[in-house]
Design a protein around this motif. Structure first.
Motif, PDB file in Angstrom:
ATOM      1  N   PHE A  87       0.973  -1.003  -0.256  1.00  0.00           N
ATOM      2  CA  PHE A  87      -0.160  -0.150   0.103  1.00  0.00           C
ATOM      3  C   PHE A  87       1.263   0.717   0.001  1.00  0.00           C
ATOM      4  O   PHE A  87       2.175   1.714   0.726  1.00  0.00           O
ATOM      5  CB  PHE A  87      -0.615  -0.006   1.285  1.00  0.00           C
ATOM      6  N   HIS A  91       0.309   1.062   6.167  1.00  0.00           N
ATOM      7  CA  HIS A  91      -1.118   0.182   7.101  1.00  0.00           C
ATOM      8  C   HIS A  91       0.000  -0.687   7.130  1.00  0.00           C
ATOM      9  O   HIS A  91      -0.913  -2.211   7.008  1.00  0.00           O
ATOM     10  CB  HIS A  91      -2.028   0.025   5.664  1.00  0.00           C
TER      11      HIS A  91
ATOM     12  N   ARG B 281     -10.413   1.432  14.992  1.00  0.00           N
ATOM     13  CA  ARG B 281     -10.174   0.863  14.326  1.00  0.00           C
ATOM     14  C   ARG B 281     -10.436  -0.187  12.926  1.00  0.00           C
ATOM     15  O   ARG B 281      -9.939  -0.952  12.133  1.00  0.00           O
ATOM     16  CB  ARG B 281      -9.633  -0.624  14.550  1.00  0.00           C
ATOM     17  N   ARG B 283      -9.841   1.256  10.601  1.00  0.00           N
ATOM     18  CA  ARG B 283      -8.748   1.256   9.206  1.00  0.00           C
ATOM     19  C   ARG B 283      -7.963  -0.389   9.278  1.00  0.00           C
ATOM     20  O   ARG B 283      -7.360  -1.196   8.500  1.00  0.00           O
ATOM     21  CB  ARG B 283      -7.869   2.123   9.572  1.00  0.00           C
ATOM     22  N   GLU B 284      -7.440  -0.551  10.958  1.00  0.00           N
ATOM     23  CA  GLU B 284      -6.419  -1.670  11.315  1.00  0.00           C
ATOM     24  C   GLU B 284      -7.990  -3.278  10.346  1.00  0.00           C
ATOM     25  O   GLU B 284      -7.417  -4.261  10.498  1.00  0.00           O
ATOM     26  CB  GLU B 284      -6.636  -1.870  12.286  1.00  0.00           C
ATOM     27  N   LEU B 287      -7.391  -3.459   6.447  1.00  0.00           N
ATOM     28  CA  LEU B 287      -6.122  -4.102   6.323  1.00  0.00           C
ATOM     29  C   LEU B 287      -6.119  -5.707   6.855  1.00  0.00           C
ATOM     30  O   LEU B 287      -5.657  -6.036   5.540  1.00  0.00           O
ATOM     31  CB  LEU B 287      -5.200  -3.403   7.345  1.00  0.00           C
TER      32      LEU B 287
END
Lengths: 228, 378
Positions: A87, A91, B281, B283-284, B287
């Motif tokens: 990315f 990330h 969280r 985004r985490e 991911l």
């Protein structure tokens, strides 16, 4: 042999058609750059190739398997087993060390193996930074860590979204060197980029505009229907 | 590193990363656990504590002769009393009622084990002294006022034994007793003294028993006495036993209500914290999904965090709950509380259950997060 084939792929969000009739084949071991301006559909295309979204129309065949109609769970399994993601924003997981950030991808795949994770870090020159948290690493180091994580499960396809977008020239050069090394070892790499300089390193470049594929540098030499 | 070690590492590192937020949730679970265990311990101990309190209101079980008999033998009474748990038995007082005469007027004289009566009837108020010899008596308040008796005075009673001639006996009044009940109309004297005057020893008309037990327990004990010693008939003193049951039932409702409200508030607090954590969280989570985490792995991680919090909060709550219960018991009853171990396990179970329930919605939200958002830069 084609590792990836897209046939007449379109993506429609409500009234917006983000991709229109994309047909594309990528051979195993090929390094492909996808270029285009913002809003051209690059990220949408990458999401479809990376099994994070399903195309509204058309079919996507990855490693011989039609993934167009798979459910979310099956797509997760494909991502886990066949795709390595890199990315622009790196990330990384902030509360895990560098080696643990690599191991977490192993953990979701099968079994965390610290020795193997350390080897992956060594490959990108980060073995000395294994116990550091992401915030203790420079931007270039974070991107190399991201690459180590993407490679740890031996993916069939490496998908990189603007991998050098946040890096200075030195770090950009380091990352591209790693890509060259991976390409030389036979990895298939797809890079989404704005940068003609980065795209120039790829063996083939396609351009998108308003969701349409404008130009394919490889087609001029070997059209996709001519086989591998 | 095996899967469990990696899982623990992910869960603990994530908790440590958000320690201030998690501390709020931990405190919420800890407070919930404190109230749960504290109220539980007090409630568990209330029958024992309240039983002792209620014993100051007098006997809650009496033994009377079976069938048409007018009296029962003290031997049978002792056999019946032996069936009661010694650690709960406060005392057993035999009473024998006889009629004697003062100036040709009949009086009820109760012969009793006055040492035992001090335990079974602690509410008796004696002005003067308790009898020290078999020829001393306590005058009930009403009698004392009627014939002008007082501590230190004497009373001459005419006695008509079942066998033999009538005779008079002068007895010393050691004190005047006020019970607020029938005893105010009696002359009370040691049972041995009465037996010496009237003969026919080893008999009583009623045995009053005070036992630290709930109405339900006493009923069961009475059944046992009835079965084992048929010569006596046990009877519950309904007035006392029912009051005790009523108070206990009301306390039970109060404890349930307070505990339920606190657990609900704990659930809201934990749920809100977990929801905030999930939102922070996203985004985490995206991911993790992008690099191959399935919904099960995401659920396991969030539940792992929640359950770690619940366990830590439960242990914290158990410790502080014990001190809370001690403080409540000491201030209300003046005695410490005994804590059964199963209550600690129950507290941990309640903490885990509340946290699981509170985490259900946030965890479902976590599984809804799309992996694609990491590429969209949201």
């Amino acid at each position: 042999m084609n590792i990836l084939e897209l046939h007449d792929v379109s993506m429609i969000y409500g009234q917006v058609q983000a991709l229109r009739d994309i047909t594309l084949s990528v051979r195993q071991g090929e390094w492909l750059a996808i270029m285009g301006a913002s809003g051209s559909g690059k990220t949408t295309l990458m999401n479809i190739i990376g099994c994070m979204n399903k195309a509204s129309l058309g079919s996507v065949i990855l490693d011989g398997e039609n993934i167009s109609r798979l459910n979310a769970g099956d797509l997760t399994a494909i991502r886990r087993d066949k795709i390595g993601l890199i990315f622009q924003q790196f990330h990384l997981i902030s509360y895990l060390t560098a080696v643990e950030n690599v191991m977490i991808a192993q953990y979701y795949h099968s079994m965390a193996d610290e020795k193997e994770a350390m080897q992956a870090l060594a490959r990108v020159g980060l073995e000395q930074r294994a116990r550091h948290l992401p915030r203790q690493l420079s931007g270039g180091e974070q991107q190399r860590l991201c690459i180590a994580r993407a490679l740890i499960n031996y993916p069939k396809l490496i998908l990189a979204d603007e991998p050098t977008g946040n890096l200075d020239e030195t770090n950009q050069s380091t990352v591209l060197d790693i890509f060259h090394q991976l390409h030389a070892e036979g990895s298939t790499i797809i890079v989404v980029t704005h940068s003609p300089e980065v795209a120039a390193h790829a063996g083939r470049t396609i351009r998108l505009e308003f969701g349409r594929m404008l130009d394919d540098s490889a087609w001029k030499e070997t059209p996709p229907d001519s086989g591998s | 590193m095996n899967r469990y070690a990696m899982f623990s590492k992910i869960v603990l590192s994530s908790l440590a990363r958000r320690r201030s937020r998690m501390l709020v949730a931990l405190l919420a679970v800890g407070i919930g656990g404190t109230v749960f265990l504290g109220m539980g311990a007090v409630y568990y101990d209330i029958p024992r504590q309240m039983g002792r309190e209620f014993r100051s209101y007098g006997a809650n079980l009496i033994l009377v002769p079976a069938g048409e008999e007018a009296s029962l033998s003290l031997e049978d009474a002792a056999r019946a009393t032996a069936l009661l748990p010694a650690e709960q038995l406060i005392g057993a007082t035999p009473f024998r009622y006889e009629t004697m005469y003062y100036n040709m007027q009949g009086l009820t004289v109760a012969g009793a084990d006055l040492e035992a009566a001090r335990k079974t009837s602690p509410y008796w108020q004696v002005e003067g002294d308790w009898p020290r010899t078999d020829e001393e008596v306590l005058a009930g308040l009403d009698i004392a006022e009627h014939i002008r008796l007082y501590a230190g005075s004497s009373v001459t009673l005419e006695i008509a034994p079942p066998e033999g001639r009538r005779f008079k006996k002068e007895l010393r009044v050691s004190g005047v007793v006020r019970s607020g009940g029938a005893e105010d109309g009696f002359i009370l004297m040691p049972l041995r003294g009465l037996e010496a005057l009237l003969g026919n020893p080893g008999r009583a008309n009623v045995v009053e028993i005070s036992i630290a037990a709930t109405g339900e327990q006493i009923s069961l004990l009475a059944e046992e006495i009835r079965a084992v010693v048929p010569e006596v008939t046990p009877r519950l003193v309904r007035r006392i036993a029912d009051s005790e049951t009523t108070v206990l039932n009301k306390l039970q409702v109060l404890v349930y209500l307070v505990t339920a409200v606190v657990l609900f508030l704990t659930m809201i607090c934990v749920g809100t914290t977990m929801m905030t954590v999930v939102m922070e969280r996203r985004r985490e989570i995206g991911l993790k999904k992008a690099i191959g985490a399935g919904n099960r792995a995401i659920i396991a991680e969030f539940m792992g965090e929640g359950l770690t919090l619940a366990l830590a909060g439960g242990i914290l709550g158990s410790f502080s709950g014990y001190f809370f219960a001690q403080a409540v018991s000491l201030s209300v009853f003046g005695r410490g509380v005994t804590l059964p171990f199963f209550l600690v396990l129950l507290t941990l179970g309640a903490s885990l259950s509340v946290t699981i329930l509170a985490s259900l919605i946030p965890v479902t939200r976590a599984t809804d997060v799309e992996p694609a958002l990491v590429l969209r830069g949201e």
